[in-house]
Design a protein around this motif. Structure first.
Motif, PDB file in Angstrom:
ATOM      1  N   GLU A 272       0.828  -1.208   0.000  1.00 30.58           N
ATOM      2  CA  GLU A 272       0.000   0.000   0.000  1.00 30.58           C
ATOM      3  C   GLU A 272       0.864   1.261   0.000  1.00 30.58           C
ATOM      4  O   GLU A 272       0.596   2.211  -0.731  1.00 30.58           O
ATOM      5  CB  GLU A 272      -0.905  -0.013   1.235  1.00 30.58           C
ATOM      6  N   GLU A 273       1.924   1.255   0.812  1.00 30.58           N
ATOM      7  CA  GLU A 273       2.797   2.427   0.928  1.00 30.58           C
ATOM      8  C   GLU A 273       3.641   2.665  -0.331  1.00 30.58           C
ATOM      9  O   GLU A 273       3.949   3.800  -0.669  1.00 30.58           O
ATOM     10  CB  GLU A 273       3.733   2.281   2.132  1.00 30.58           C
ATOM     11  N   LEU A 274       4.039   1.597  -1.007  1.00 33.33           N
ATOM     12  CA  LEU A 274       4.948   1.735  -2.144  1.00 33.33           C
ATOM     13  C   LEU A 274       4.254   1.692  -3.508  1.00 33.33           C
ATOM     14  O   LEU A 274       4.911   1.854  -4.529  1.00 33.33           O
ATOM     15  CB  LEU A 274       6.013   0.632  -2.098  1.00 33.33           C
ATOM     16  N   LYS A 275       2.954   1.502  -3.514  1.00 30.46           N
ATOM     17  CA  LYS A 275       2.216   1.380  -4.770  1.00 30.46           C
ATOM     18  C   LYS A 275       2.366   2.650  -5.613  1.00 30.46           C
ATOM     19  O   LYS A 275       2.122   3.758  -5.158  1.00 30.46           O
ATOM     20  CB  LYS A 275       0.741   1.112  -4.497  1.00 30.46           C
ATOM     21  N   GLY A 276       2.810   2.461  -6.846  1.00 29.04           N
ATOM     22  CA  GLY A 276       2.943   3.560  -7.792  1.00 29.04           C
ATOM     23  C   GLY A 276       4.166   4.443  -7.595  1.00 29.04           C
ATOM     24  O   GLY A 276       4.302   5.466  -8.255  1.00 29.04           O
ATOM     25  N   LYS A 277       5.060   4.074  -6.696  1.00 32.01           N
ATOM     26  CA  LYS A 277       6.251   4.891  -6.443  1.00 32.01           C
ATOM     27  C   LYS A 277       7.460   4.260  -7.127  1.00 32.01           C
ATOM     28  O   LYS A 277       7.585   3.044  -7.213  1.00 32.01           O
ATOM     29  CB  LYS A 277       6.501   5.024  -4.945  1.00 32.01           C
ATOM     30  N   ASP A 278       8.355   5.112  -7.595  1.00 29.57           N
ATOM     31  CA  ASP A 278       9.582   4.661  -8.256  1.00 29.57           C
ATOM     32  C   ASP A 278      10.636   4.316  -7.202  1.00 29.57           C
ATOM     33  O   ASP A 278      10.952   5.129  -6.325  1.00 29.57           O
ATOM     34  CB  ASP A 278      10.095   5.760  -9.188  1.00 29.57           C
ATOM     35  N   LEU A 279      11.173   3.107  -7.279  1.00 29.66           N
ATOM     36  CA  LEU A 279      12.149   2.650  -6.285  1.00 29.66           C
ATOM     37  C   LEU A 279      13.406   3.506  -6.265  1.00 29.66           C
ATOM     38  O   LEU A 279      13.940   3.810  -5.197  1.00 29.66           O
ATOM     39  CB  LEU A 279      12.528   1.195  -6.541  1.00 29.66           C
ATOM     40  N   GLN A 280      13.896   3.895  -7.438  1.00 30.69           N
ATOM     41  CA  GLN A 280      15.123   4.702  -7.504  1.00 30.69           C
ATOM     42  C   GLN A 280      14.923   6.052  -6.815  1.00 30.69           C
ATOM     43  O   GLN A 280      15.818   6.538  -6.115  1.00 30.69           O
ATOM     44  CB  GLN A 280      15.564   4.903  -8.954  1.00 30.69           C
ATOM     45  N   GLU A 281      13.744   6.650  -7.004  1.00 28.64           N
ATOM     46  CA  GLU A 281      13.465   7.935  -6.341  1.00 28.64           C
ATOM     47  C   GLU A 281      13.381   7.757  -4.826  1.00 28.64           C
ATOM     48  O   GLU A 281      13.866   8.601  -4.064  1.00 28.64           O
ATOM     49  CB  GLU A 281      12.164   8.523  -6.871  1.00 28.64           C
ATOM     50  N   LEU A 282      12.754   6.663  -4.378  1.00 28.30           N
ATOM     51  CA  LEU A 282      12.656   6.407  -2.939  1.00 28.30           C
ATOM     52  C   LEU A 282      14.023   6.197  -2.305  1.00 28.30           C
ATOM     53  O   LEU A 282      14.306   6.688  -1.215  1.00 28.30           O
ATOM     54  CB  LEU A 282      11.778   5.183  -2.684  1.00 28.30           C
ATOM     55  N   ILE A 283      14.878   5.464  -3.004  1.00 31.25           N
ATOM     56  CA  ILE A 283      16.232   5.219  -2.486  1.00 31.25           C
ATOM     57  C   ILE A 283      17.019   6.525  -2.422  1.00 31.25           C
ATOM     58  O   ILE A 283      17.709   6.805  -1.441  1.00 31.25           O
ATOM     59  CB  ILE A 283      16.955   4.161  -3.337  1.00 31.25           C
ATOM     60  N   ALA A 284      16.906   7.348  -3.456  1.00 33.57           N
ATOM     61  CA  ALA A 284      17.619   8.627  -3.465  1.00 33.57           C
ATOM     62  C   ALA A 284      17.110   9.542  -2.351  1.00 33.57           C
ATOM     63  O   ALA A 284      17.899  10.200  -1.655  1.00 33.57           O
ATOM     64  CB  ALA A 284      17.450   9.308  -4.819  1.00 33.57           C
ATOM     65  N   GLU A 285      15.804   9.560  -2.152  1.00 32.25           N
ATOM     66  CA  GLU A 285      15.218  10.390  -1.087  1.00 32.25           C
ATOM     67  C   GLU A 285      15.672   9.904   0.288  1.00 32.25           C
ATOM     68  O   GLU A 285      16.038  10.696   1.153  1.00 32.25           O
ATOM     69  CB  GLU A 285      13.697  10.334  -1.184  1.00 32.25           C
ATOM     70  N   GLY A 286      15.685   8.588   0.484  1.00 37.25           N
ATOM     71  CA  GLY A 286      16.132   8.031   1.759  1.00 37.25           C
ATOM     72  C   GLY A 286      17.602   8.298   2.018  1.00 37.25           C
ATOM     73  O   GLY A 286      18.005   8.595   3.139  1.00 37.25           O
ATOM     74  N   SER A 287      18.407   8.212   0.974  1.00 40.85           N
ATOM     75  CA  SER A 287      19.840   8.479   1.132  1.00 40.85           C
ATOM     76  C   SER A 287      20.093   9.925   1.534  1.00 40.85           C
ATOM     77  O   SER A 287      20.949  10.203   2.371  1.00 40.85           O
ATOM     78  CB  SER A 287      20.580   8.175  -0.173  1.00 40.85           C
ATOM     79  N   SER A 288      19.340  10.854   0.950  1.00 42.13           N
ATOM     80  CA  SER A 288      19.524  12.262   1.310  1.00 42.13           C
ATOM     81  C   SER A 288      19.086  12.516   2.745  1.00 42.13           C
ATOM     82  O   SER A 288      19.684  13.325   3.448  1.00 42.13           O
ATOM     83  CB  SER A 288      18.769  13.172   0.338  1.00 42.13           C
ATOM     84  N   LYS A 289      18.058  11.812   3.202  1.00 44.32           N
ATOM     85  CA  LYS A 289      17.621  11.968   4.594  1.00 44.32           C
ATOM     86  C   LYS A 289      18.654  11.402   5.555  1.00 44.32           C
ATOM     87  O   LYS A 289      18.917  11.973   6.604  1.00 44.32           O
ATOM     88  CB  LYS A 289      16.276  11.281   4.809  1.00 44.32           C
ATOM     89  N   LEU A 290      19.243  10.264   5.205  1.00 42.46           N
ATOM     90  CA  LEU A 290      20.258   9.664   6.068  1.00 42.46           C
ATOM     91  C   LEU A 290      21.527  10.509   6.133  1.00 42.46           C
ATOM     92  O   LEU A 290      22.222  10.510   7.140  1.00 42.46           O
ATOM     93  CB  LEU A 290      20.608   8.254   5.590  1.00 42.46           C
ATOM     94  N   ALA A 291      21.822  11.217   5.063  1.00 42.20           N
ATOM     95  CA  ALA A 291      23.023  12.046   5.038  1.00 42.20           C
ATOM     96  C   ALA A 291      22.929  13.185   6.050  1.00 42.20           C
ATOM     97  O   ALA A 291      23.946  13.654   6.554  1.00 42.20           O
ATOM     98  CB  ALA A 291      23.248  12.605   3.641  1.00 42.20           C
ATOM     99  N   SER A 292      21.704  13.614   6.371  1.00 43.72           N
ATOM    100  CA  SER A 292      21.543  14.727   7.306  1.00 43.72           C
ATOM    101  C   SER A 292      21.486  14.274   8.762  1.00 43.72           C
ATOM    102  O   SER A 292      21.464  15.095   9.669  1.00 43.72           O
ATOM    103  CB  SER A 292      20.268  15.509   6.974  1.00 43.72           C
ATOM    104  N   VAL A 293      21.485  12.963   9.012  1.00 42.57           N
ATOM    105  CA  VAL A 293      21.424  12.451  10.376  1.00 42.57           C
ATOM    106  C   VAL A 293      22.830  12.429  10.963  1.00 42.57           C
ATOM    107  O   VAL A 293      23.731  11.834  10.383  1.00 42.57           O
ATOM    108  CB  VAL A 293      20.821  11.024  10.390  1.00 42.57           C
TER     109      VAL A 293
END
Length: 114
Positions: free
Chosen positions: A44-65
């Motif tokens: 339900e959470e990942l339906k219709g979302k691009d995996l590459q975009e999700l990974i890039a978004e997550g990586s940018s969030k982790l970089a700020s931690v």
């Protein structure tokens, strides 16, 4: 995490929109039973979302931690002056206790990969 890993494996295999059955097939191939509730939530959470975009978004969030490390302690040591040696001695004591805990795990008769 196992459901997400199976979802990502399906994505790496070329299936850009894996179904619950696809994920169950990946998990069952290695002897893992899928949790229906978690699997449905993941899809339900990942339906219709691009995996590459999700990974890039997550990586940018982790970089700020902030991850801590030894850099912060060295800046405070000069300000502490003579107390720096005492602080270093206190830091060494918890490390010794952690090592003792690791050794006690070995005495249980099983390991991580048994």
């Amino acid at each position: 995490m196992k459901h997400l890993a199976a979802y990502l494996l399906c994505g790496l295999g070329g299936n850009t929109d894996p179904s619950a059955d696809d994920i169950k097939a990946v998990l069952s191939s290695v002897g893992i039973d899928a949790d229906e509730e978690r699997l449905d939530k993941l899809i339900e959470e990942l339906k219709g979302k691009d995996l590459q975009e999700l990974i890039a978004e997550g990586s940018s969030k982790l970089a700020s931690v902030p991850s801590g490390g030894s850099g912060g302690g060295s800046a405070a040591a000069p300000a502490a002056g003579g107390g720096a040696a005492a602080a270093a001695a206190e830091e060494e004591k918890p490390a010794e206790k952690e090592e003792e805990k690791e050794e006690s795990d070995e005495d249980m008769g099983f390991g991580l990969f048994d």
